[in-house]
Write a protein that holds these residues in place. Structure first.
Motif, PDB file in Angstrom:
ATOM      1  N   GLY A 107       0.788  -1.226   0.000  1.00 53.04           N
ATOM      2  CA  GLY A 107       0.000   0.000   0.000  1.00 53.04           C
ATOM      3  C   GLY A 107       0.813   1.266   0.000  1.00 53.04           C
ATOM      4  N   MET A 108       2.096   1.187   0.316  1.00 51.31           N
ATOM      5  CA  MET A 108       2.915   2.392   0.419  1.00 51.31           C
ATOM      6  C   MET A 108       3.043   3.077  -0.940  1.00 51.31           C
ATOM      7  N   PRO A 154       7.886  15.479   8.418  1.00 52.40           N
ATOM      8  CA  PRO A 154       7.049  14.390   7.888  1.00 52.40           C
ATOM      9  C   PRO A 154       7.113  13.119   8.720  1.00 52.40           C
ATOM     10  N   MET A 155       8.320  12.668   9.095  1.00 51.53           N
ATOM     11  CA  MET A 155       8.424  11.409   9.829  1.00 51.53           C
ATOM     12  C   MET A 155       7.820  11.525  11.227  1.00 51.53           C
ATOM     13  N   PRO A 176       7.698   4.209   6.197  1.00 51.03           N
ATOM     14  CA  PRO A 176       8.387   5.392   5.665  1.00 51.03           C
ATOM     15  C   PRO A 176       7.648   6.143   4.553  1.00 51.03           C
ATOM     16  N   ILE A 177       6.609   5.548   3.943  1.00 50.92           N
ATOM     17  CA  ILE A 177       5.874   6.266   2.895  1.00 50.92           C
ATOM     18  C   ILE A 177       4.430   6.383   3.352  1.00 50.92           C
ATOM     19  N   ALA A 178       4.139   7.436   4.092  1.00 47.04           N
ATOM     20  CA  ALA A 178       2.801   7.646   4.643  1.00 47.04           C
ATOM     21  C   ALA A 178       2.187   8.849   3.933  1.00 47.04           C
ATOM     22  N   MET A 235      -3.902   1.637   6.273  1.00 47.05           N
ATOM     23  CA  MET A 235      -2.935   2.093   7.274  1.00 47.05           C
ATOM     24  C   MET A 235      -1.592   2.457   6.659  1.00 47.05           C
ATOM     25  N   SER A 236      -1.350   2.020   5.419  1.00 53.23           N
ATOM     26  CA  SER A 236      -0.128   2.445   4.743  1.00 53.23           C
ATOM     27  C   SER A 236      -0.132   3.958   4.535  1.00 53.23           C
ATOM     28  N   MET A 237      -1.326   4.576   4.572  1.00 50.66           N
ATOM     29  CA  MET A 237      -1.428   6.030   4.395  1.00 50.66           C
ATOM     30  C   MET A 237      -0.854   6.803   5.581  1.00 50.66           C
ATOM     31  N   ILE A 238      -0.766   6.154   6.750  1.00 52.78           N
ATOM     32  CA  ILE A 238      -0.235   6.852   7.935  1.00 52.78           C
ATOM     33  C   ILE A 238       0.953   6.118   8.541  1.00 52.78           C
ATOM     34  N   THR A 239       1.492   5.112   7.827  1.00 50.58           N
ATOM     35  CA  THR A 239       2.599   4.313   8.357  1.00 50.58           C
ATOM     36  C   THR A 239       3.894   4.658   7.632  1.00 50.58           C
TER      37      THR A 239
END
Length: 644
Positions: A466-467, A528-529, A512-514, A506-510
């Motif tokens: 998903g990232m 960002p991180m 390294p690529i959120a 959850m890849s949208m908020i996880t």
């Protein structure tokens, strides 16, 4: 600048020419999709293959992409260069040929004649380039890998070896077969998604989005951390019809993030709250995101079943976010929104008619059992009528404003339609090569050893795949690659699909690529991180709840009413306790030891009573211990207040 360079820079069609063309193409997308959703061709006695209508919609979407999106995504479109004009014409030409001759061509796919594979190659390559312009390289690279596997899968060693296809057969199959580009994802996007995006656009242009923001201010503004609660409520409402977590962040975050920061939240936490709230919008009934409609098609169940199953998990998601952010406000000493920024109740109440559209939507879905696209069109019609007659805050939209929502819808759905068409390539490769069976078999073997291992691996695959991908693309990949393996091990089909949807989202908020968190960070001007990791903390429930409903479908409204009610009650208590532990505050600041106690009792209370034999004991211990901690916290705070 030299004359030669100046001439090159100014070559191509001017905006006065290409923008009206793009508007016409975008308008046609909406009109064709809406006409098909309402069954206009059948009313006129026109017989057709569904793939012919889908090809028209896709061809128009690809043409819009080449006309309106520059070669480099970071560039701004001024003039339309000749090569983009040629590409747009080629899209319409190749797809037009397929539409005209589809009945004759569809039966010759596996013979591979030139008049089938050539338009198929043109259509596929142009689709991938249009997709790159719309979404970037990530999804294009993944789909290209699948196409290479389809061509050379026989060279892959071991269990993942597939049936290789000639490029002539593969091109025809992808372009014409109902399991390819013109398959289920395109069918859902071309009817249901367009109808709901039109509904959302009409709400936006008629003042509905302003009403929901104002209503959130009125309802939540007087409480501590009111701006945060406004953001959560507004993003949940807007996110369910926006179709994209990132679009939701951008659409509502430009208003809510500055409000949250002004209240006193640190920048990274302000961005994190908005990112989590926006991401959850696509998990929240009654509308949810485009993926929910596709889930109903994959499972072969009414959309209303998806809505009912998703209701409890989505409520727990927002309860966790709401409680945790509220306790953060208490810990930081953040008060309510100033009265001067809260709109007058009398003015906000003039927009109550916008809620009527949702009443129409729910009535059509649940009482009349209409298809989602028809229900959305009924809701859209109600928005048009009530906004023209009543308006909002003494302002009524003009007819030209309402009509302007049609091309806006066309532009808004281009990305989703391109993703849907490209997603069909993945499904086509899985079917034609046997990769779907091979991958399912491999994951089932893992699951046979340990269900926990299968769920953990599946969650990791979901987040990694998903990232960097848009929501719809994430779900199609996961529904095809991961969900079948979960179902094969005995998990409820709807639980399996919601599981992969949750972890894909959850890849949208996880890190390294959120994507959603990073979009919020750019608005909040935060790291960002740091925003991504804060978003993980605020959205913790979405990493836990899917595991719970896999083992106990009572959280999906499956089972006896008493069992469902008990599971929901204990889950709410558990969410409250864990959220308090993460915030480090209840009625007072917690010591590390007390935080551990809150978190431990919360996790015990979260376990549904039907999860395993004797699970009711863990529920009882968790609820009793947690309530005792809560009472103790308030008593200690009251005593300190008296002593002070």
């Amino acid at each position: 600048m030299s004359n030669d360079l100046k001439g090159k820079a100014e070559s191509g069609l001017s905006p006065a020419v290409w923008r009206p063309i793009a508007n016409i193409l975008a308008t046609c997308i909406t009109l064709v999709a809406v006409g098909w959703a309402l069954g206009v061709p059948r009313m006129l006695g026109i017989s057709y293959y569904p793939q012919q209508i889908l090809a028209v919609i896709l061809g128009l979407s690809m043409a819009v992409a080449f006309v309106s999106m520059p070669l480099r995504r970071s560039a701004l479109r001024d003039r339309l260069p000749w090569y983009d004009a040629v590409a747009a014409i080629a899209c319409l030409g190749a797809v037009g040929y397929i539409v005209l001759y589809y009945p004759q061509m569809v039966n010759l796919i596996f013979m591979g004649p030139m008049n089938i594979w050539l338009p198929g190659v043109i259509m596929t390559l142009l689709l991938l380039e249009a997709l790159r312009r719309a979404t970037g390289w990530a999804l294009v690279i993944i789909i290209s890998v699948f196409l290479l596997y389809a061509l050379f899968g026989n060279l892959v060693p071991g269990r993942m070896q597939g049936r290789a296809q000639s490029f002539e057969v593969l091109a025809g199959y992808m372009a014409l077969d109902s399991n390819g580009i013109l398959g289920i994802p395109m069918a859902v996007a071309g009817t249901v998604v367009v109808a709901f995006i039109l509904f959302g656009q009409l709400l936006n242009v008629s003042g509905g989005s302003n009403f929901f923001t104002d209503a959130a201010l009125l309802v939540m503004g007087r409480f501590r951390g009111g701006a945060m609660k406004i953001a959560v409520l507004a993003s949940a409402l807007f996110g369910s019809v926006s179709g994209s977590a990132v679009a939701n962040v951008v659409g509502t975050g430009v208003v809510t993030i500055p409000l949250i920061k002004r209240d006193g939240y640190p920048s990274h936490k302000a961005g994190a709250i908005e990112a989590v709230a926006s991401t959850g919008g696509q998990l929240m009934p009654p509308v949810m995101g485009a993926a929910a409609f596709l889930m109903a098609e994959f499972l072969g169940v009414p959309y209303t079943n998806i809505v009912l199953a998703a209701l409890a998990p989505s409520l727990l998601y927002y309860v966790a976010l709401f409680i945790q952010a509220d306790l953060e406000a208490a810990k930081l000493g953040i008060s309510s929104v100033p009265k001067s920024r809260i709109p007058p109740r009398s003015e906000v109440l003039t927009g109550l008619h916008f809620l009527f559209a949702f009443v129409v939507l729910m009535y059509a879905l649940f009482s009349l059992n209409w298809q989602p696209e028809r229900a959305a069109m009924a809701a859209a019609a109600s928005v048009i009528v009530t906004s023209l007659v009543l308006g909002y805050r003494k302002a009524r939209p003009g007819l030209d404003t309402i009509i302007g929502a049609v091309p806006k819808t066309g532009f808004s759905v281009v990305e989703i339609l391109l993703i849907s068409g490209a997603s069909g390539i993945v499904i086509g490769v899985l079917n034609v090569t046997g990769l779907s069976f091979n991958l399912t078999y491999a994951l089932v073997q893992i699951g046979a050893g340990s269900m926990i291992a299968l769920l953990a691996l599946s969650a990791l695959v979901c987040i990694v795949l998903g990232m960097g991908l848009p929501t719809l693309g994430v779900y199609v990949l996961l529904a095809a690659l991961v969900a079948p393996a979960l179902i094969q091990t005995g998990i409820e089909p709807i639980a399996a699909h919601l599981y992969v949807l949750y972890f894909g989202m959850m890849s949208m908020i996880t890190p390294p690529i959120a994507m959603a968190a990073f979009a919020a960070a750019s608005i909040a001007r935060a790291a960002p991180m740091a925003t991504g990791f804060a978003a993980m903390r605020f959205g913790w429930s979405a990493y836990v709840i899917p595991v719970l409903f896999v083992f106990s479908p009572s959280l999906l409204m499956i089972g006896a009413p008493l069992q469902i009610g008990l599971a929901l009650f204990t889950a709410v208590i558990g969410v409250w306790l864990v959220s308090a532990a993460l915030a480090g505050f209840m009625a007072e600041r917690m010591t590390p030891f007390v935080r551990v106690l809150f978190g431990s009792f919360g996790m015990l209370a979260l376990l549904p009573a039907g999860m395993f034999d004797g699970a009711w004991i863990s529920d009882l211990v968790g609820v009793a211990g947690g309530l005792a901690l809560i009472v103790t916290s308030f008593l200690r705070a009251a005593r300190k207040s008296e002593e002070a």
